[in-house]
Design a protein around this motif. Structure first.
Motif, PDB file in Angstrom:
ATOM      1  N   ILE A   1      -6.972   3.497   0.940  1.00 53.69           N
ATOM      2  CA  ILE A   1      -5.943   2.919   1.820  1.00 53.69           C
ATOM      3  C   ILE A   1      -5.857   3.710   3.119  1.00 53.69           C
ATOM      4  O   ILE A   1      -5.811   3.142   4.204  1.00 53.69           O
ATOM      5  N   ALA A   2      -5.836   5.037   2.996  1.00 50.42           N
ATOM      6  CA  ALA A   2      -5.764   5.888   4.187  1.00 50.42           C
ATOM      7  C   ALA A   2      -6.986   5.690   5.066  1.00 50.42           C
ATOM      8  O   ALA A   2      -6.883   5.634   6.301  1.00 50.42           O
ATOM      9  N   ARG A   3      -8.170   5.556   4.450  1.00 51.52           N
ATOM     10  CA  ARG A   3      -9.403   5.352   5.206  1.00 51.52           C
ATOM     11  C   ARG A   3      -9.375   4.000   5.921  1.00 51.52           C
ATOM     12  O   ARG A   3      -9.766   3.895   7.085  1.00 51.52           O
ATOM     13  N   TRP A   4      -8.904   2.966   5.236  1.00 55.49           N
ATOM     14  CA  TRP A   4      -8.809   1.622   5.834  1.00 55.49           C
ATOM     15  C   TRP A   4      -7.850   1.624   7.014  1.00 55.49           C
ATOM     16  O   TRP A   4      -8.141   1.082   8.076  1.00 55.49           O
ATOM     17  N   ARG A   5      -6.703   2.248   6.819  1.00 57.69           N
ATOM     18  CA  ARG A   5      -5.711   2.299   7.894  1.00 57.69           C
ATOM     19  C   ARG A   5      -6.237   3.053   9.104  1.00 57.69           C
ATOM     20  O   ARG A   5      -6.009   2.658  10.252  1.00 57.69           O
TER      21      ARG A   5
ATOM     22  N   GLN B   1      -3.736  -3.270  -2.081  1.00 56.33           N
ATOM     23  CA  GLN B   1      -3.193  -3.533  -3.408  1.00 56.33           C
ATOM     24  C   GLN B   1      -3.974  -2.808  -4.497  1.00 56.33           C
ATOM     25  O   GLN B   1      -3.729  -2.996  -5.685  1.00 56.33           O
ATOM     26  N   SER B   2      -4.934  -1.975  -4.081  1.00 56.40           N
ATOM     27  CA  SER B   2      -5.820  -1.317  -5.035  1.00 56.40           C
ATOM     28  C   SER B   2      -5.180  -0.110  -5.709  1.00 56.40           C
ATOM     29  O   SER B   2      -5.592   0.294  -6.802  1.00 56.40           O
ATOM     30  N   GLY B   3      -4.187   0.494  -5.053  1.00 55.50           N
ATOM     31  CA  GLY B   3      -3.599   1.712  -5.591  1.00 55.50           C
ATOM     32  C   GLY B   3      -4.423   2.949  -5.290  1.00 55.50           C
ATOM     33  O   GLY B   3      -4.022   4.068  -5.635  1.00 55.50           O
ATOM     34  N   ASN B   4      -5.573   2.787  -4.641  1.00 54.56           N
ATOM     35  CA  ASN B   4      -6.436   3.923  -4.285  1.00 54.56           C
ATOM     36  C   ASN B   4      -5.974   4.458  -2.928  1.00 54.56           C
ATOM     37  O   ASN B   4      -6.305   3.934  -1.879  1.00 54.56           O
ATOM     38  N   HIS B   5      -5.202   5.536  -2.953  1.00 56.25           N
ATOM     39  CA  HIS B   5      -4.564   6.032  -1.741  1.00 56.25           C
ATOM     40  C   HIS B   5      -5.578   6.569  -0.730  1.00 56.25           C
ATOM     41  O   HIS B   5      -5.366   6.459   0.487  1.00 56.25           O
TER      42      HIS B   5
ATOM     43  N   GLY C   1       0.792  -1.216   0.000  1.00 58.57           N
ATOM     44  CA  GLY C   1       0.000   0.000   0.000  1.00 58.57           C
ATOM     45  C   GLY C   1       0.822   1.262   0.000  1.00 58.57           C
ATOM     46  O   GLY C   1       0.276   2.363  -0.038  1.00 58.57           O
ATOM     47  N   GLY C   2       2.146   1.119   0.055  1.00 60.16           N
ATOM     48  CA  GLY C   2       3.024   2.281   0.038  1.00 60.16           C
ATOM     49  C   GLY C   2       3.313   2.819   1.422  1.00 60.16           C
ATOM     50  O   GLY C   2       2.742   2.377   2.422  1.00 60.16           O
TER      51      GLY C   2
END
Length: 267
Positions: A242-246, A235-239, A90-91
């Motif tokens: 990703i931020a919301r999930w984290r 792994q979606s590349g949708n930052h 996820g970067g």
């Protein structure tokens, strides 16, 4: 990996004798049957015994009241350079310890130990773990031994922690460069409670984050390990996702593990 892992280094001796030469706690000892044993998985085995080789804990180590085995995580690394880490899924900044590497080290440490975690806890030193207290030290001292995993970089892939049901313990609400100092603190607090270490059992009877959230789970390659996959969102590349999930994961962990921190955020 084709090479056979080197034998873990043990510290402690069965007996001592007068000598004009400085004693060396790092020399290979004879094993003491039945002694409390601490196994430490670390990238820096040379950090041990450190302060544990001094004072009462050092004397107890020398007399065989407890044993210390260091397991070099690097020997389980991948490839010619023994790589132990990879970039975060996820970067993000830093590196994450690989699940396959840590799994190999934990399996190696498990040899000869009881499966019952009350008799032999397996612990990862982590800022997001349950707070280490005197009650925790007493619980650990009642076992036959324990295995400590010292983290580095951004942490350890969450899947290997879940797979091995590793207990997470925190020394406090601060961040160290690695788990070695925390491991020594945990061992010091635990070993001193082993009968005979302090000499007087009665002496222990009267003894008494950036935004306030614990860190979200970390993952890294391989994408599928032991049948467990990295969460698809990473792994979606949708930052934004990703931020919301984290954020959601961090909030859930904080509510579950540190309600005191969560309560402070609501004030």
């Amino acid at each position: 990996m084709s090479d056979t892992p080197a034998s873990p280094k043990s510290h402690g001796r069965l007996r001592i004798r007068p000598t004009l030469q400085p004693r060396d706690l790092m020399e290979e000892p004879r094993l003491v049957n039945g002694a409390f044993t601490a196994k430490v998985i670390t990238l820096f085995p040379e950090a041990f015994p450190g302060t544990l080789g001094l004072s009462l804990t050092g004397k107890a180590l020398d007399f065989g009241l407890w044993q210390l085995e260091t397991i070099d995580l690097r020997q389980f690394g991948e490839g010619r350079h023994r790589n132990v880490d990879d970039t975060p899924a996820g970067g993000g900044a830093g590196m994450v310890l690989r699940p396959d590497v840590v799994d190999a080290a934990l399996c190696h440490a498990r040899i000869g130990t009881p499966a019952d975690r009350t008799r032999w806890p397996v612990i990862y030193l982590s800022p997001r773990g349950a707070p280490f207290t005197q009650a925790t030290a007493r619980r650990l001292a009642q076992g036959e031994g324990l295995t400590l995993l010292c983290g580095r970089f951004e942490g350890v892939d969450q899947r290997v922690l879940d797979h091995h049901q590793v207990e997470e313990i925190s020394l406090g609400d601060f961040v160290l460069t690695g788990g070695e100092i925390a491991a020594q603190a945990v061992l010091d607090a635990t070993v001193r409670l082993i009968p005979g270490v302090l000499g007087n059992a009665a002496s222990t009877e009267e003894e008494s984050f950036s935004d306030g959230l614990l860190e979200h789970p970390q993952f890294t390659r391989p994408a599928v390990w032991e049948g467990h996959e990295i969460p698809a969102v990473l792994q979606s590349g949708n930052h934004a996702e990703i931020a919301r999930w984290r954020r959601t994961q961090a909030e859930a962990l904080t509510r579950a593990r540190r309600p005191d921190l969560w309560e402070k955020r609501g004030r």
